[in-house]
Design an enzyme around this catalytic site. Structure first.
Site, short mmCIF file in Angstrom:
data_model
loop_
_atom_site.label_atom_id
_atom_site.label_comp_id
_atom_site.label_asym_id
_atom_site.label_seq_id
_atom_site.Cartn_x
_atom_site.Cartn_y
_atom_site.Cartn_z
N GLU A 42 0.86 -1.19 0.00
CA GLU A 42 0.00 0.00 0.00
C GLU A 42 0.89 1.24 0.00
OE1 GLU A 42 -2.58 2.38 3.34
OE2 GLU A 42 -2.84 0.20 3.27
N ARG A 46 0.74 10.45 1.02
CA ARG A 46 1.18 11.44 2.01
C ARG A 46 2.35 12.28 1.52
NH1 ARG A 46 1.34 7.90 7.66
NH2 ARG A 46 -0.72 6.93 7.44
N LYS A 129 -10.87 -1.21 7.44
CA LYS A 129 -9.56 -1.01 8.08
C LYS A 129 -9.80 -0.52 9.51
CE LYS A 129 -5.71 2.28 7.72
NZ LYS A 129 -4.98 3.18 6.80
#
Length: 209
Positions: A42, A46, A129
């Site tokens: 993943e 950011r 999640k």
């Protein structure tokens, strides 16, 4: 029909979560992860280079690469255009979910409460999640949330390291575990791909025993 996350992960239960400052490191990083036995990753949105990193890693061919920290529909669209095979969000956002469905890509929204989990179920999402897993209470929190919702599968992420991995994976409600300890900012800054490979191999071994 949209493929689900279980199909994309193809049995892999370890999800390296990567925050990569520079696209120049994406190729060597993908090599190190694949050499360590990882089958998916993943890439978090950011950093300014996240799109290029994702594109490079997706083109590697050995990893099923998704996009994490997706906060807006626009980011989801850019991520999928760059090759993301799944999308992960730190929270529950209906617009992100709708965009992912439009793009026919699996989406895993972040949840921290039973209320958010019920919203996910109402939206016909059965994989979520749990974030941030350890600060929320770790396995105790996960099991408390899972008890009333036996059909839900969790991808706990946040504060988990190699020492906690096996315990999480032993829980039947856990589909996979996300973690960043295998490839940290410090590893990437030093160019320590040997250590990334070693830590990945160790984590893969823990996840398959």
């Amino acid at each position: 029909m949209t493929t689900d996350l279980t199909t994309v992960l193809a049995g892999a239960r370890l999800l390296p979560v990567l925050t990569v400052p520079s696209a120049a490191t994406a190729g060597p990083l993908a090599d190190a992860l694949a050499a360590g036995g990882a089958r998916c990753a993943e890439v978090t949105f950011r950093t300014p280079d996240a799109e290029r990193v994702l594109k490079t890693m997706a083109a590697h061919g050995s990893l099923a690469v998704g996009a994490g920290t997706v906060l807006t529909p626009e980011q989801a669209e850019r991520a999928v255009a760059a090759g993301a095979r799944f999308v992960v969000s730190p929270g529950y956002d209906e617009e992100v979910i709708a965009k992912c469905r439009e793009l026919r890509v699996p989406v895993v929204p972040g949840i921290a409460t039973a209320t958010e989990l019920m919203r996910a179920l109402k939206a016909e999402l059965d994989t979520v999640k749990l974030f941030p897993a350890e600060p929320l209470g770790g396995l105790r929190a996960l099991r408390a949330l899972a008890a009333p919702f036996p059909a839900v599968r969790f991808v706990p992420t946040g504060g988990i390291d190699a020492t906690r991995l096996t315990a999480y994976l032993a829980d039947r409600a856990v589909l996979a575990v996300g973690g960043s300890w295998m490839a940290t900012a410090a590893h990437l800054e030093r160019g320590d791909y040997h250590e990334i490979r070693r830590l990945t191999a160790d984590a893969v071994d823990r996840s398959t025993t």
